[in-house]
Design a protein around this motif. Structure first.
Motif, PDB file in Angstrom:
ATOM      1  N   TYR A 199       0.831  -1.210   0.000  1.00 28.34           N
ATOM      2  CA  TYR A 199       0.000   0.000   0.000  1.00 28.34           C
ATOM      3  C   TYR A 199       0.862   1.255   0.000  1.00 28.34           C
ATOM      4  O   TYR A 199       1.947   1.281   0.593  1.00 28.34           O
ATOM      5  CB  TYR A 199      -0.932   0.005   1.210  1.00 28.34           C
ATOM      6  CG  TYR A 199      -2.211  -0.758   0.939  1.00 28.34           C
ATOM      7  CD1 TYR A 199      -3.314  -0.115   0.386  1.00 28.34           C
ATOM      8  CD2 TYR A 199      -2.306  -2.123   1.197  1.00 28.34           C
ATOM      9  CE1 TYR A 199      -4.480  -0.802   0.116  1.00 28.34           C
ATOM     10  CE2 TYR A 199      -3.476  -2.821   0.927  1.00 28.34           C
ATOM     11  CZ  TYR A 199      -4.556  -2.154   0.391  1.00 28.34           C
ATOM     12  OH  TYR A 199      -5.708  -2.843   0.112  1.00 28.34           O
ATOM     13  N   SER A 200       0.348   2.264  -0.672  1.00 30.15           N
ATOM     14  CA  SER A 200       1.052   3.545  -0.721  1.00 30.15           C
ATOM     15  C   SER A 200       0.021   4.670  -0.758  1.00 30.15           C
ATOM     16  O   SER A 200      -1.145   4.439  -1.082  1.00 30.15           O
ATOM     17  CB  SER A 200       1.931   3.608  -1.967  1.00 30.15           C
ATOM     18  OG  SER A 200       1.136   3.403  -3.119  1.00 30.15           O
ATOM     19  N   LEU A 201       0.458   5.849  -0.426  1.00 29.00           N
ATOM     20  CA  LEU A 201      -0.429   7.009  -0.504  1.00 29.00           C
ATOM     21  C   LEU A 201      -0.766   7.256  -1.964  1.00 29.00           C
ATOM     22  O   LEU A 201       0.081   7.107  -2.842  1.00 29.00           O
ATOM     23  CB  LEU A 201       0.252   8.238   0.104  1.00 29.00           C
ATOM     24  CG  LEU A 201       0.558   8.147   1.598  1.00 29.00           C
ATOM     25  CD1 LEU A 201       1.183   9.444   2.090  1.00 29.00           C
ATOM     26  CD2 LEU A 201      -0.696   7.832   2.395  1.00 29.00           C
ATOM     27  N   ASP A 202      -2.004   7.635  -2.212  1.00 34.84           N
ATOM     28  CA  ASP A 202      -2.435   7.831  -3.596  1.00 34.84           C
ATOM     29  C   ASP A 202      -2.805   9.282  -3.829  1.00 34.84           C
ATOM     30  O   ASP A 202      -3.519   9.613  -4.764  1.00 34.84           O
ATOM     31  CB  ASP A 202      -3.638   6.920  -3.882  1.00 34.84           C
ATOM     32  CG  ASP A 202      -3.954   6.876  -5.367  1.00 34.84           C
ATOM     33  OD1 ASP A 202      -3.053   7.156  -6.176  1.00 34.84           O
ATOM     34  OD2 ASP A 202      -5.109   6.578  -5.725  1.00 34.84           O
ATOM     35  N   ASP A 203      -2.324  10.152  -2.960  1.00 34.76           N
ATOM     36  CA  ASP A 203      -2.772  11.529  -3.052  1.00 34.76           C
ATOM     37  C   ASP A 203      -1.753  12.459  -2.411  1.00 34.76           C
ATOM     38  O   ASP A 203      -1.386  12.304  -1.263  1.00 34.76           O
ATOM     39  CB  ASP A 203      -4.118  11.668  -2.339  1.00 34.76           C
ATOM     40  CG  ASP A 203      -4.826  12.930  -2.750  1.00 34.76           C
ATOM     41  OD1 ASP A 203      -4.213  14.003  -2.617  1.00 34.76           O
ATOM     42  OD2 ASP A 203      -5.977  12.845  -3.201  1.00 34.76           O
ATOM     43  N   ASP A 204      -1.314  13.420  -3.187  1.00 32.38           N
ATOM     44  CA  ASP A 204      -0.311  14.362  -2.696  1.00 32.38           C
ATOM     45  C   ASP A 204      -0.809  15.154  -1.502  1.00 32.38           C
ATOM     46  O   ASP A 204      -0.034  15.553  -0.642  1.00 32.38           O
ATOM     47  CB  ASP A 204       0.074  15.350  -3.810  1.00 32.38           C
ATOM     48  CG  ASP A 204       0.583  14.637  -5.042  1.00 32.38           C
ATOM     49  OD1 ASP A 204       1.018  13.462  -4.896  1.00 32.38           O
ATOM     50  OD2 ASP A 204       0.552  15.227  -6.135  1.00 32.38           O
ATOM     51  N   HIS A 205      -2.099  15.373  -1.463  1.00 31.31           N
ATOM     52  CA  HIS A 205      -2.643  16.231  -0.425  1.00 31.31           C
ATOM     53  C   HIS A 205      -2.633  15.605   0.963  1.00 31.31           C
ATOM     54  O   HIS A 205      -2.635  16.306   1.959  1.00 31.31           O
ATOM     55  CB  HIS A 205      -4.064  16.655  -0.777  1.00 31.31           C
ATOM     56  CG  HIS A 205      -4.140  17.567  -1.947  1.00 31.31           C
ATOM     57  ND1 HIS A 205      -5.279  18.187  -2.350  1.00 31.31           N
ATOM     58  CD2 HIS A 205      -3.186  17.980  -2.808  1.00 31.31           C
ATOM     59  CE1 HIS A 205      -5.034  18.937  -3.407  1.00 31.31           C
ATOM     60  NE2 HIS A 205      -3.778  18.813  -3.712  1.00 31.31           N
ATOM     61  N   VAL A 206      -2.647  14.284   0.988  1.00 35.59           N
ATOM     62  CA  VAL A 206      -2.744  13.600   2.277  1.00 35.59           C
ATOM     63  C   VAL A 206      -1.706  14.128   3.259  1.00 35.59           C
ATOM     64  O   VAL A 206      -2.043  14.561   4.367  1.00 35.59           O
ATOM     65  CB  VAL A 206      -2.553  12.079   2.120  1.00 35.59           C
ATOM     66  CG1 VAL A 206      -2.441  11.426   3.477  1.00 35.59           C
ATOM     67  CG2 VAL A 206      -3.717  11.487   1.339  1.00 35.59           C
ATOM     68  N   THR A 207      -0.468  14.110   2.840  1.00 34.26           N
ATOM     69  CA  THR A 207       0.609  14.550   3.725  1.00 34.26           C
ATOM     70  C   THR A 207       0.424  15.998   4.146  1.00 34.26           C
ATOM     71  O   THR A 207       0.554  16.338   5.324  1.00 34.26           O
ATOM     72  CB  THR A 207       1.966  14.382   3.023  1.00 34.26           C
ATOM     73  OG1 THR A 207       2.126  13.011   2.650  1.00 34.26           O
ATOM     74  CG2 THR A 207       3.097  14.774   3.954  1.00 34.26           C
ATOM     75  N   LYS A 208       0.092  16.837   3.182  1.00 38.95           N
ATOM     76  CA  LYS A 208      -0.048  18.255   3.496  1.00 38.95           C
ATOM     77  C   LYS A 208      -1.213  18.525   4.447  1.00 38.95           C
ATOM     78  O   LYS A 208      -1.095  19.318   5.365  1.00 38.95           O
ATOM     79  CB  LYS A 208      -0.221  19.061   2.208  1.00 38.95           C
ATOM     80  CG  LYS A 208       1.077  19.189   1.435  1.00 38.95           C
ATOM     81  CD  LYS A 208       0.938  20.149   0.278  1.00 38.95           C
ATOM     82  CE  LYS A 208       2.262  20.243  -0.487  1.00 38.95           C
ATOM     83  NZ  LYS A 208       2.137  20.988  -1.765  1.00 38.95           N
ATOM     84  N   ILE A 209      -2.316  17.856   4.207  1.00 40.83           N
ATOM     85  CA  ILE A 209      -3.461  18.055   5.088  1.00 40.83           C
ATOM     86  C   ILE A 209      -3.110  17.647   6.510  1.00 40.83           C
ATOM     87  O   ILE A 209      -3.395  18.362   7.469  1.00 40.83           O
ATOM     88  CB  ILE A 209      -4.683  17.246   4.592  1.00 40.83           C
ATOM     89  CG1 ILE A 209      -5.224  17.855   3.302  1.00 40.83           C
ATOM     90  CG2 ILE A 209      -5.779  17.205   5.655  1.00 40.83           C
ATOM     91  CD1 ILE A 209      -6.396  17.092   2.702  1.00 40.83           C
ATOM     92  N   MET A 210      -2.449  16.515   6.634  1.00 43.79           N
ATOM     93  CA  MET A 210      -2.088  16.055   7.973  1.00 43.79           C
ATOM     94  C   MET A 210      -1.049  16.959   8.610  1.00 43.79           C
ATOM     95  O   MET A 210      -1.124  17.256   9.811  1.00 43.79           O
ATOM     96  CB  MET A 210      -1.603  14.611   7.919  1.00 43.79           C
ATOM     97  CG  MET A 210      -2.738  13.643   7.646  1.00 43.79           C
ATOM     98  SD  MET A 210      -2.259  11.917   7.757  1.00 43.79           S
ATOM     99  CE  MET A 210      -1.676  11.844   9.448  1.00 43.79           C
ATOM    100  N   GLU A 211      -0.099  17.404   7.823  1.00 45.34           N
ATOM    101  CA  GLU A 211       0.903  18.321   8.361  1.00 45.34           C
ATOM    102  C   GLU A 211       0.244  19.588   8.874  1.00 45.34           C
ATOM    103  O   GLU A 211       0.546  20.077   9.951  1.00 45.34           O
ATOM    104  CB  GLU A 211       1.924  18.690   7.277  1.00 45.34           C
ATOM    105  CG  GLU A 211       3.086  17.718   7.161  1.00 45.34           C
ATOM    106  CD  GLU A 211       3.987  18.064   5.987  1.00 45.34           C
ATOM    107  OE1 GLU A 211       3.751  19.093   5.326  1.00 45.34           O
ATOM    108  OE2 GLU A 211       4.931  17.288   5.720  1.00 45.34           O
ATOM    109  N   TYR A 212      -0.684  20.086   8.070  1.00 46.87           N
ATOM    110  CA  TYR A 212      -1.361  21.308   8.468  1.00 46.87           C
ATOM    111  C   TYR A 212      -2.126  21.113   9.762  1.00 46.87           C
ATOM    112  O   TYR A 212      -2.059  21.940  10.676  1.00 46.87           O
ATOM    113  CB  TYR A 212      -2.298  21.786   7.367  1.00 46.87           C
ATOM    114  CG  TYR A 212      -2.632  23.237   7.531  1.00 46.87           C
ATOM    115  CD1 TYR A 212      -1.849  24.215   6.939  1.00 46.87           C
ATOM    116  CD2 TYR A 212      -3.694  23.622   8.326  1.00 46.87           C
ATOM    117  CE1 TYR A 212      -2.127  25.553   7.134  1.00 46.87           C
ATOM    118  CE2 TYR A 212      -3.982  24.961   8.522  1.00 46.87           C
ATOM    119  CZ  TYR A 212      -3.197  25.917   7.926  1.00 46.87           C
ATOM    120  OH  TYR A 212      -3.466  27.237   8.139  1.00 46.87           O
TER     121      TYR A 212
END
Lengths: 113, 113
Positions: free
Chosen positions: B91-104
Motif C-alpha cells: 500500500y502507498s499514498l495515492d494523493d499528494d494532499h494527504v501529507t499536506k493536510i495532515m501536516e497542516y
DNA sequence: CAAATATTTGAACGTTCAATCAACTGTTCA
DNA sequence: TGAACAGTTGATTGAACGTTCAAATATTTG
C-alpha cells in the motif's frame, strides 16, 4: 488497546518523523469536527460573518436545537466562540486555522484527478 | 432535508464565497477519512514508507482484518492505493494532499493557544 | 410580574461505523 | 496437490453520534 505507535518507535529510523500517539488522537479529533456536513456548513456560515444561533438555523434550514448542539461541539473543540449579546448569542470563528483547513480541503475536493 | 445552503445563496452578497452544497458534503467526506485515529495512524505509516498490510498491522498492533477494512475505506476515498506483489499487497499514498493536510492539522494541534 | 423571544440542555431514538470473528480467495512452495 | 501464508470479505455487535422533542434557563419588554 491504547498504544500502537509505541511499536512504530521501536521500528527505529523511520519513526522519527511519526507524530506521537497523542498527536494522532488529537489530529483525528480535530478533523472529526470537519467530518460532518452540518458542522462544515455552520463553519462556512461563520466564515462569511458572525451570526446568531437563529440566523445560522434559518440560513441552513435547520432546527435551532440541532444547530445549538453542534455549536456546543464546535465550542468544545475551540473552533467557534459564542458571545452573549442581550437575548442572543453571537457566534464567531475562534481559530485562524479553520478557514485555511477548509480552504485546503476544498482545493483538494475540486481537483478531479 | 437536502438543501439548506440554497438559502444562504438567497442571502445575497456574502453567499458568493460559500462552497456549494455538494462541495460541503464532499469536504465532510474527505475530512471524515482523517477523523478516525486508526486511519490517521495508517496514513502516517504510509507517509514514512510503503507497507504491506501485515506490516501496517504489526506496526500499529492491530488485527490484519481491521487494517484491511480501513484500507478499503481509504482506497474508496482514493487516499491510498494497493498493488498486489505476489502474495502480498503493498500500500502507498495515492494523493499528494494527504501529507499536506495532515501536516497542516498537526501544526494546528501543536499550537497551545 | 407575565408574556414573548433566544438559546441551551437532557433524554430518547435511529443510524453510522469500527472492531471482531469466521469463512473464503489467491499465491507460493515443497 | 496440499499445506502455509497474505489479504479480503461479510455478518454481527457495541459504541459513538446527530437529530428531535420537550422542558428548562435567561433576557427583554409590555
Amino acid at each position: 488497546m491504547g498504544e500502537g505507535v509505541e511499536d512504530i518507535k521501536k521500528a527505529g529510523k523511520a519513526a522519527a518523523a511519526l507524530p506521537s500517539e497523542d498527536e494522532m488522537y488529537e489530529l483525528a479529533d480535530l478533523f472529526k469536527m470537519f467530518g460532518d456536513s452540518t458542522r462544515v456548513k455552520i463553519l462556512s456560515c461563520l466564515q462569511i460573518r458572525n451570526m446568531y444561533v437563529g440566523e445560522i438555523a434559518d440560513t441552513l434550514n435547520m432546527t435551532i436545537s440541532a444547530v445549538s448542539h453542534q455549536l456546543r461541539v464546535l465550542r468544545g473543540a475551540k473552533l467557534v466562540k459564542g458571545t452573549k449579546e442581550g437575548k442572543e448569542v453571537r457566534y464567531s470563528l475562534d481559530d485562524d486555522h479553520v478557514t485555511k483547513i477548509m480552504e485546503y480541503g476544498l482545493t483538494h475536493v475540486n481537483e478531479d484527478k
